[in-house]
Design a protein around this motif. Sequence first.
Motif, PDB file in Angstrom:
ATOM      1  N   GLU A   6       0.729  -1.238  -0.087  1.00 54.78           N
ATOM      2  CA  GLU A   6       0.042   0.065  -0.009  1.00 54.78           C
ATOM      3  C   GLU A   6       0.848   1.234   0.052  1.00 54.78           C
ATOM      4  O   GLU A   6       0.554   2.032  -0.716  1.00 54.78           O
ATOM      5  CB  GLU A   6      -1.014  -0.010   1.276  1.00 54.78           C
ATOM      6  CG  GLU A   6      -1.852   1.034   1.290  1.00 54.78           C
ATOM      7  CD  GLU A   6      -3.089   0.973   2.246  1.00 54.78           C
ATOM      8  OE1 GLU A   6      -3.383   2.068   2.713  1.00 54.78           O
ATOM      9  OE2 GLU A   6      -3.054  -0.006   2.852  1.00 54.78           O
ATOM     10  N   THR A  10       1.087   3.838  -3.094  1.00 51.06           N
ATOM     11  CA  THR A  10       0.685   5.258  -2.899  1.00 51.06           C
ATOM     12  C   THR A  10       1.651   6.223  -3.479  1.00 51.06           C
ATOM     13  O   THR A  10       1.571   7.088  -4.161  1.00 51.06           O
ATOM     14  CB  THR A  10       0.391   5.427  -1.521  1.00 51.06           C
ATOM     15  OG1 THR A  10      -0.627   4.613  -1.142  1.00 51.06           O
ATOM     16  CG2 THR A  10      -0.017   6.900  -1.001  1.00 51.06           C
ATOM     17  N   ARG A  14       1.486   8.927  -6.329  1.00 49.07           N
ATOM     18  CA  ARG A  14       2.073  10.432  -6.261  1.00 49.07           C
ATOM     19  C   ARG A  14       2.793  10.847  -7.166  1.00 49.07           C
ATOM     20  O   ARG A  14       2.704  12.003  -7.804  1.00 49.07           O
ATOM     21  CB  ARG A  14       2.696  10.549  -4.854  1.00 49.07           C
ATOM     22  CG  ARG A  14       1.604  10.359  -3.902  1.00 49.07           C
ATOM     23  CD  ARG A  14       0.608  11.371  -3.412  1.00 49.07           C
ATOM     24  NE  ARG A  14       0.490  12.308  -4.484  1.00 49.07           N
ATOM     25  CZ  ARG A  14      -0.772  12.681  -4.820  1.00 49.07           C
ATOM     26  NH1 ARG A  14      -1.902  12.058  -4.323  1.00 49.07           N
ATOM     27  NH2 ARG A  14      -0.936  13.663  -5.519  1.00 49.07           N
TER      28      ARG A  14
END
Length: 141
Positions: A6, A10, A14
Amino acid sequence: MAPLAETLWTLEKRHWFDGGEFYQRRLDSGGELVIPYPADIQDRDAALRGLRPARQWEAVEMTDQTLQQEDDTVLLSYSIVAWRDCCSTPLRARCASTYLSDDGTWYRLSHERDVRDGDEAGEQVRMLRRKPRPASQLGAA
């Protein structure tokens, strides 16, 4: 999804939305990019010069995501469809990014993007959209 997976996915998302800001914070000092525009290998300094100012991606779809880990190094690979508000045709590519943990902080060592043509029939995707930004924060195309 496991906490490490995760965290890394993430970070990868970004990169698509934050561009130069992401590279300023997370591209390792010895990191390199292989991207089609400009078509060349870029080191960290060249990537930062090339991404400021730049119009970033407004929405992305990631599929076929895989994560391979060996000690403190992780390879993420995936397919992407990404849109910019200035372009009617989305970018379609197969991507791979390598991350290295430095005392628990993950830094990108490399990123490669192989542009592909056409639609993937039956592809199941989940679209991610970036938070709206004021026009004054948008860079040149």
